[in-house]
Design an enzyme around this catalytic site. Structure first.
Site, PDB file in Angstrom:
ATOM      1  N   HIS A  85     -36.945 -13.473   5.877  1.00  0.00           N
ATOM      2  CA  HIS A  85     -37.980 -14.198   5.136  1.00  0.00           C
ATOM      3  C   HIS A  85     -37.436 -15.011   3.975  1.00  0.00           C
ATOM      4  O   HIS A  85     -38.182 -15.481   3.142  1.00  0.00           O
ATOM      5  CB  HIS A  85     -39.056 -13.226   4.629  1.00  0.00           C
ATOM      6  CG  HIS A  85     -39.781 -12.511   5.730  1.00  0.00           C
ATOM      7  ND1 HIS A  85     -40.766 -11.589   5.505  1.00  0.00           N
ATOM      8  CD2 HIS A  85     -39.658 -12.587   7.079  1.00  0.00           C
ATOM      9  CE1 HIS A  85     -41.222 -11.126   6.668  1.00  0.00           C
ATOM     10  NE2 HIS A  85     -40.559 -11.714   7.633  1.00  0.00           N
ATOM     11  N   ASP A 116     -36.781  -8.865   6.996  1.00  0.00           N
ATOM     12  CA  ASP A 116     -37.687  -9.171   5.880  1.00  0.00           C
ATOM     13  C   ASP A 116     -36.969 -10.082   4.878  1.00  0.00           C
ATOM     14  O   ASP A 116     -36.156 -10.897   5.276  1.00  0.00           O
ATOM     15  CB  ASP A 116     -38.192  -7.857   5.255  1.00  0.00           C
ATOM     16  CG  ASP A 116     -39.542  -8.048   4.578  1.00  0.00           C
ATOM     17  OD1 ASP A 116     -39.616  -8.846   3.646  1.00  0.00           O
ATOM     18  OD2 ASP A 116     -40.521  -7.405   4.986  1.00  0.00           O
TER      19      ASP A 116
END
Ligand SMILES: *[C@@H]1O[C@H](CO)[C@@H](O)[C@H](O)[C@H]1NC(C)=O
Ligand SMILES: *[C@@H]1O[C@H](CO)[C@@H](O)[C@H](O)[C@H]1NC(C)=O
Ligand SMILES: *[C@@H]1O[C@H](CO)[C@@H](O)[C@H](O)[C@H]1NC(C)=O
Ligand SMILES: *[C@@H]1O[C@H](CO)[C@@H](O)[C@H](O)[C@H]1NC(C)=O
Ligand SMILES: CC(=O)N[C@H]1CO[C@H](CO)[C@@H](O)[C@@H]1O
Length: 408
Positions: free
Chosen positions: A242, A219
């Site tokens: 991310h 993430d």
């Protein structure tokens, strides 16, 4: 060595010892370990350390240790060094925790003058927990109760250095309600496909630094929540994951301003985003995001190297009817180089109610790494007021036509 020298050294030792750094070293292996499980020993050693009137050290020596969960709370009377040399592994069942409500695996709360060091590994052993994380489909998802890895809350004037955090069950670490905390030479890793394993989540804090670190996760590499002031991220390598994200912000109107975040001299490798600011539309929040610097960044095959998204609405969890009321201003973007995996090298999707103000864009050199037949990299602009102070590839927004809505 001759006897005489040994005696001299011994006398020296006695003389020097009271002046030396540590009045006491609490080695967890001396505090009752059962089957390599240090849970009780660590809590005992910690209690001694927080009550020590002078600087002390809690040591987890080299070796393989198991830990159920530990709340290492203050207040501490004097500085504490938490020296972790071994590998500390969590039990694999995320619900087998003494404190079922705990959001941490190791919580470090209400402390000052703390140093975490030692080159050791915190292994969250998250493989079982990841399979139970279904947040992308289920808003009441179980992962809300999966603990964080290392959680720093209400911590002041502290340093966390030279440690590895891996395979956390949820966010790998967080730093909340803290003041003057530096993370340096941290290694964080979880597989690219592990859900919600944000590297470090930072919120409600002042003067936080993340330096010289490598963060590979499923993430966000680093995510920032609200109420932040003076944050520096420098010499960090992110990816997969991310990227670095300010927000999402503005989901509720209790959130407070974000001021002074600098992301400098970082590299992003195969990540979904490089640097991003995201805010929710259709909420009453009017917080301000200001004084943001994205400088000297290298992007290698990053899907969206630079993105401001004020229509952040994942999985249709909100409505796009009303524009975000979050004001983004004073943003400097300079010396961003490398390759973009999509053609959208730069996306500025600002709010129609609160256009991005005072954005300064310097040198950009971002090339589309995909099929050249598709064309080059592009900049998408909506509701942004900027000045250019450098040379940009791709060229910045075409100002002749009115900005159109971004395709979703
Ligand atoms: C941290 O600093 C804040 C603000 O100065 C103070 O209110 C708080 O008591 C401090 N906490 C600790 C654990 O020292
Ligand atoms: C900030 O914390 C560091 C420890 O990381 C300490 O050495 C320094 O004195 C602190 N700064 C202030 C202003 O208290
Ligand atoms: C920038 O990052 C690179 C790679 O991590 C490092 O070698 C270099 O020293 C950094 N430069 C500065 C000015 O910190
Ligand atoms: C580039 O990024 C894409 C999307 O993340 C990924 O599928 C692809 O394997 C990457 N290419 C290389 C050469 O790493
Ligand atoms: C060490 C580590 O990083 N993992 C922990 C992160 O948070 C969850 C809480 O259990 C722990 O289970 C992991 O062990």
């Amino acid at each position: 060595m001759e006897q005489k020298h040994v005696i001299t050294l011994a006398i020296f030792g006695v003389l020097i010892f009271p002046l030396s750094a540590y009045a006491a070293v609490y080695d967890v292996s001396q505090h009752g370990i059962q089957n390599k499980d240090i849970t009780n020993a660590l809590l005992k050693a910690w209690k001694l350390a927080v009550e020590a009137p002078t600087k002390s050290k809690v040591l987890i020596p080299k070796g393989q240790w198991m830990l159920k969960q530990a709340l290492l709370a203050g207040p501490n009377k004097a500085p504490i060094e938490f020296q972790v040399e071994g590998t500390v592994t969590a039990y694999s069942d995320p619900y087998d925790l003494p404190d079922k409500k705990g959001e941490w695996w190791i919580g470090m709360n209400y402390l000052h003058s703390l140093t975490v060091s030692g080159g050791g590994i915190f292994d969250g052993n998250g493989k079982v927990a990841w399979t139970k994380n279904d947040c992308h489909k289920n808003t009441k998802c179980l992962s809300k109760r999966l603990p964080y890895n290392l959680s720093f809350n209400f911590v002041n004037n502290s340093l966390v250095k030279d440690i590895t955090i891996k395979d956390s069950k949820y966010f790998q670490s967080n730093c909340i309600s803290s003041n003057n905390v530096t993370f340096q030479r941290i290694k964080i890793s979880a597989p690219a496909e592990s859900p919600n394993t944000d590297g470090i989540h930072i919120a409600r804090s002042v003067n936080i630094k993340v330096l010289d670190s490598i963060i590979q996760t499923g993430d966000d590499c680093i995510s920032f929540g609200d109420e932040l002031k003076d944050v520096l991220v420098k010499n960090v390598r992110c990816g997969p994951g991310h990227g670095i994200s300010i927000g999402s912000l503005g989901k509720t109107n209790q959130e407070k301003d974000v001021t002074g975040i600098t992301i400098d001299n970082c590299t992003f490798i195969n990540s979904d985003n490089g640097v991003r600011i995201k805010t929710w539309p259709s909420t009453p929040s009017t917080l301000k995001v200001t004084d943001i610097k994205f400088t000297n960044l290298i992007m290698q095959n990053v899907s969206n190297p630079v993105i401001i998204d004020q229509q952040y609405c994942p999985w249709n969890m909100c409505s796009l009817d009303k524009a975000s009321l979050v004001q983004i201003s004073k943003v400097k973007i300079d010396n961003i180089k490398g390759t973009s995996f999509t053609q959208d090298a730069l996306i500025f999707s600002c709010s129609s109610s609160k256009p991005c103000q005072d954005v300064q864009i310097g040198n950009i050199d971002l090339r589309f790494s995909g099929d050249p037949k598709l064309g080059g990299a592009t900049t998408k602009c909506q509701n942004i007021k900027y000045v250019s102070t450098g040379k940009q590839i791709p060229p910045l927004c075409v100002k002749t036509s009115a900005p159109k809505a971004l395709p979703k």
